[in-house]
Design an enzyme around this catalytic site. Sequence first.
Site, PDB file in Angstrom:
ATOM      1  N   GLY A 155       0.836  -1.202   0.000  1.00  0.00           N
ATOM      2  CA  GLY A 155       0.000   0.000   0.000  1.00  0.00           C
ATOM      3  C   GLY A 155       0.865   1.244   0.000  1.00  0.00           C
ATOM      4  O   GLY A 155       2.044   1.217  -0.372  1.00  0.00           O
ATOM      5  N   ILE A 157       2.218   3.078   2.425  1.00  0.00           N
ATOM      6  CA  ILE A 157       3.414   3.156   3.277  1.00  0.00           C
ATOM      7  C   ILE A 157       4.511   2.245   2.731  1.00  0.00           C
ATOM      8  O   ILE A 157       5.692   2.623   2.709  1.00  0.00           O
ATOM      9  CB  ILE A 157       3.053   2.811   4.741  1.00  0.00           C
ATOM     10  CG1 ILE A 157       2.063   3.855   5.292  1.00  0.00           C
ATOM     11  CG2 ILE A 157       4.307   2.777   5.613  1.00  0.00           C
ATOM     12  CD1 ILE A 157       1.439   3.482   6.644  1.00  0.00           C
ATOM     13  N   SER A 176       2.078  -8.188  -2.528  1.00  0.00           N
ATOM     14  CA  SER A 176       0.866  -7.471  -2.157  1.00  0.00           C
ATOM     15  C   SER A 176      -0.117  -8.461  -1.523  1.00  0.00           C
ATOM     16  O   SER A 176      -0.285  -9.563  -2.027  1.00  0.00           O
ATOM     17  CB  SER A 176       0.288  -6.841  -3.430  1.00  0.00           C
ATOM     18  OG  SER A 176      -0.972  -6.324  -3.189  1.00  0.00           O
ATOM     19  N   ARG A 244       1.303  -3.517  12.605  1.00  0.00           N
ATOM     20  CA  ARG A 244       0.595  -3.841  13.835  1.00  0.00           C
ATOM     21  C   ARG A 244       1.305  -5.002  14.504  1.00  0.00           C
ATOM     22  O   ARG A 244       1.704  -5.957  13.833  1.00  0.00           O
ATOM     23  CB  ARG A 244      -0.852  -4.239  13.551  1.00  0.00           C
ATOM     24  CG  ARG A 244      -1.788  -3.071  13.298  1.00  0.00           C
ATOM     25  CD  ARG A 244      -1.998  -2.188  14.524  1.00  0.00           C
ATOM     26  NE  ARG A 244      -2.905  -1.080  14.234  1.00  0.00           N
ATOM     27  CZ  ARG A 244      -2.514   0.122  13.789  1.00  0.00           C
ATOM     28  NH1 ARG A 244      -1.243   0.385  13.601  1.00  0.00           N
ATOM     29  NH2 ARG A 244      -3.408   1.060  13.551  1.00  0.00           N
ATOM     30  N   GLU A 273       0.409  -3.704  23.297  1.00  0.00           N
ATOM     31  CA  GLU A 273       0.946  -2.407  23.719  1.00  0.00           C
ATOM     32  C   GLU A 273       0.205  -1.923  24.951  1.00  0.00           C
ATOM     33  O   GLU A 273      -1.011  -2.054  25.014  1.00  0.00           O
ATOM     34  CB  GLU A 273       0.791  -1.405  22.572  1.00  0.00           C
ATOM     35  CG  GLU A 273       1.618  -1.833  21.362  1.00  0.00           C
ATOM     36  CD  GLU A 273       1.452  -0.906  20.159  1.00  0.00           C
ATOM     37  OE1 GLU A 273       0.936   0.218  20.314  1.00  0.00           O
ATOM     38  OE2 GLU A 273       1.862  -1.317  19.072  1.00  0.00           O
ATOM     39  N   HIS A 291       5.768   2.957  19.256  1.00  0.00           N
ATOM     40  CA  HIS A 291       4.699   3.283  18.293  1.00  0.00           C
ATOM     41  C   HIS A 291       4.739   4.756  17.865  1.00  0.00           C
ATOM     42  O   HIS A 291       3.812   5.523  18.148  1.00  0.00           O
ATOM     43  CB  HIS A 291       3.321   2.913  18.866  1.00  0.00           C
ATOM     44  CG  HIS A 291       2.286   2.662  17.797  1.00  0.00           C
ATOM     45  ND1 HIS A 291       1.282   1.743  17.921  1.00  0.00           N
ATOM     46  CD2 HIS A 291       2.097   3.225  16.577  1.00  0.00           C
ATOM     47  CE1 HIS A 291       0.515   1.749  16.832  1.00  0.00           C
ATOM     48  NE2 HIS A 291       1.004   2.650  15.995  1.00  0.00           N
TER      49      HIS A 291
END
Length: 330
Positions: A155, A157, A176, A244, A273, A291
């Site tokens: 994508g 990023i 992808s 993530r 987290e 993060h």
Amino acid sequence: MGSPRFLVTLPIPEKGMAALRAAGTVHVPADPLTPAQLRAACRSRDYDVVVAQLGDRFDAALLAEATLVGISNYAVGFDNVDVDAATAHRIVVGNTPGVLTDATADVAMLLILATARRAVEGDRLTRSGQWVGWRPELLLGHDVSGATLGLAGFGRIARATAARAVAFGMDVVFCSHPPAGRPLSDDDVAALPFPARQVSWAELVDTSDFLSLHVPLADGTHHLVDAAVLNAMKSTAILVNTARGSVVDEDALVAALRDGTLAGAGLDVYEHEPRLAPGLADLTNVVLLPHLGSATVRVRDRMAELCAANAIAMGSGQLPPHCVNPQAWQ
Ligand code: GLV
Ligand code: GLV
């Protein structure tokens, strides 16, 4: 509809707060809400829109009782919201795409460089008073130029990371939508503004010197990088995660880093987290950031503006500019 009532679970930068106050009434709890308090607030009929953070979980049970028209997430990711349940209850969900792409790609590149060149170990040594001066073999790392960067996900990023990596002399391969893969056409690959080769997930795992994760967290990507994948990677490879935490089995990662199955890791995100998997913080071959992918002054301001614009549109019965479930809107 009267003027919208916003619940803002954590204050966002002032540009966003000011826009919300100008459009309606704003409530910011004195202390962060517990899950039970959030659930109670969402069914209280006191609020139209929640301006939410990744730490706020909107599960199916909460959404079934919620009297909200929308949730405006202060993030590009929205894995904290059960979007199918939100859609079923006609609650629109907004996010903040685009504005944090470059900042997050910068952090991916930062982690690639910092792990390869042992920047954090070096910082610790310099401060420690133990540094004895230049030595031919002090803290030798690995070259980034000439190394293969594998991108899991392709994508915005991932592509921005690829452009940076190419400038550092890296060879870029990508898959992808792993693990199944949803290939780009040859024309799309040829039209990319940087050289990159499309490969299968298996080849990406086998051949990457740096494997950087850029997939959203969803059913198909939970523990995408598990013990089997870590085993299949080169023992000299470095894993980079700015996506993530739960895309990686963090306990398996700690084991792999400990026993030499994998050379290192650069992480900005974690499964639970702010807790870390036991043993992770004791390893020297990891660089651990809290993060920070989107954490620049300008990006957070722009996220605040987008997030407020989404919330204000929802609160006025309009489709928000960045909606992840437009089917919910009517
Ligand atoms: C941060 O992780 C985001 O999704 O914006
Ligand atoms: C997220 O914004 C992405 O497309 O990578």
